[in-house]
Design a protein around this motif. Structure first.
Motif, PDB file in Angstrom:
ATOM      1  N   LYS A  20      30.666  27.146  31.011  1.00 58.20           N
ATOM      2  CA  LYS A  20      31.702  28.215  31.005  1.00 58.20           C
ATOM      3  C   LYS A  20      31.373  29.241  30.235  1.00 58.20           C
ATOM      4  O   LYS A  20      31.651  30.291  30.314  1.00 58.20           O
ATOM      5  N   LYS A  21      30.702  29.155  29.012  1.00 57.16           N
ATOM      6  CA  LYS A  21      30.643  29.983  28.139  1.00 57.16           C
ATOM      7  C   LYS A  21      29.464  31.102  28.599  1.00 57.16           C
ATOM      8  O   LYS A  21      29.323  32.179  28.744  1.00 57.16           O
ATOM      9  N   GLY A  23      28.781  31.686  32.307  1.00 61.70           N
ATOM     10  CA  GLY A  23      29.313  32.294  33.605  1.00 61.70           C
ATOM     11  C   GLY A  23      30.798  32.873  33.311  1.00 61.70           C
ATOM     12  O   GLY A  23      31.075  33.902  32.981  1.00 61.70           O
ATOM     13  N   LEU A  24      31.751  32.095  33.750  1.00 57.18           N
ATOM     14  CA  LEU A  24      33.286  32.507  33.932  1.00 57.18           C
ATOM     15  C   LEU A  24      33.773  32.470  32.539  1.00 57.18           C
ATOM     16  O   LEU A  24      34.763  33.563  32.388  1.00 57.18           O
ATOM     17  N   LYS A  26      32.444  34.341  29.776  1.00 59.72           N
ATOM     18  CA  LYS A  26      32.517  35.580  29.190  1.00 59.72           C
ATOM     19  C   LYS A  26      32.987  36.330  30.326  1.00 59.72           C
ATOM     20  O   LYS A  26      33.087  37.548  29.645  1.00 59.72           O
ATOM     21  N   LEU A  27      33.000  36.267  31.448  1.00 59.52           N
ATOM     22  CA  LEU A  27      33.698  37.272  32.415  1.00 59.52           C
ATOM     23  C   LEU A  27      35.022  37.717  32.187  1.00 59.52           C
ATOM     24  O   LEU A  27      35.542  38.954  32.092  1.00 59.52           O
ATOM     25  N   ILE A  28      35.973  36.678  32.047  1.00 54.05           N
ATOM     26  CA  ILE A  28      37.448  37.195  31.769  1.00 54.05           C
ATOM     27  C   ILE A  28      37.679  37.786  30.409  1.00 54.05           C
ATOM     28  O   ILE A  28      38.251  38.805  30.558  1.00 54.05           O
ATOM     29  N   GLY A  30      35.453  39.811  28.814  1.00 55.42           N
ATOM     30  CA  GLY A  30      34.913  41.102  29.297  1.00 55.42           C
ATOM     31  C   GLY A  30      35.866  41.811  30.395  1.00 55.42           C
ATOM     32  O   GLY A  30      36.064  43.068  29.900  1.00 55.42           O
ATOM     33  N   LEU A  31      36.263  41.388  31.292  1.00 59.29           N
ATOM     34  CA  LEU A  31      37.039  42.112  32.107  1.00 59.29           C
ATOM     35  C   LEU A  31      38.466  42.595  31.515  1.00 59.29           C
ATOM     36  O   LEU A  31      38.849  43.734  31.699  1.00 59.29           O
ATOM     37  N   TRP A  34      37.804  45.671  29.659  1.00 55.71           N
ATOM     38  CA  TRP A  34      37.725  46.843  30.020  1.00 55.71           C
ATOM     39  C   TRP A  34      39.169  47.417  30.934  1.00 55.71           C
ATOM     40  O   TRP A  34      39.381  48.521  30.927  1.00 55.71           O
TER      41      TRP A  34
END
Length: 184
Positions: A20-21, A23-24, A26-28, A30-31, A34
């Protein structure tokens, strides 16, 4: 047992999978970061635009308005009420051989303006005296010249508004009669 389980704090790998750390996970965050930055930028831009428009709009209203004559504002001439009760004024001109002047002046004021009508009525004696003095200060040739009539009516209108009326204004002056009789 403590010796068998060695905990390695340096590698960050304590035996559990960390999918989880990478892929998904870190994406949430970061998103989300922004999206918050974009919303803040939009809010700042909108606030700056609104403030700028208000500032320039409030200063520009006076500079942008072009003074126009009242008769052209609505595309047609303004309709006046006319004060016709001054009667005929008779006097002589300021010539060496004075001519007799007989005028019947009417005063135009804003339609349904009761205050102006009342003030004109209250100042009828002053108005007649002003008109008598005005015409007796003119030369017969000035009064006879029909191309001079507009300047005469403007002078009378401005004189009445400046010297006689206090709380109201007349808008127009017309001659119903203007006779200049020279003696030979």
């Amino acid at each position: 047992m403590a010796d068998d389980e060695e905990i390695n704090l340096d590698s960050g790998d304590n035996g559990a999978p960390d999918a989880k750390k990478g892929g998904l996970g870190k994406l949430i965050p970061g998103l989300l970061k922004w999206v918050i930055i974009a919303l803040a930028a939009i809010i700042v831009v909108v606030v700056v635009v609104v403030v700028t428009v208000k500032i320039t709009g409030s200063n520009n209203t006076q500079a942008a308005s072009i003074p126009t004559s009242e008769e052209y504002v609505s595309g047609q001439r303004e309709i006046f009420d006319w004060y016709t009760s001054l009667g005929t004024i008779q006097t002589t001109t300021s010539d060496d051989n004075p001519a007799t002047v007989r005028v019947d002046v009417v005063l135009g004021y804003k339609k349904d303006d009761k205050a102006t009508s009342t003030e004109i009525t209250q100042r009828t004696v002053e108005l007649k005296d002003f008109l008598r003095r005005y015409f007796s200060s003119k030369k017969a040739q000035e009064l006879k010249n029909t191309s001079n009539e507009d300047s005469l009516t403007n002078e009378i209108k401005n004189g009445i508004n400046d010297q006689i009326l206090s709380s109201s204004r007349i808008r127009d002056v017309k001659f119903l009669q203007k006779d200049v009789i020279e003696q030979n």
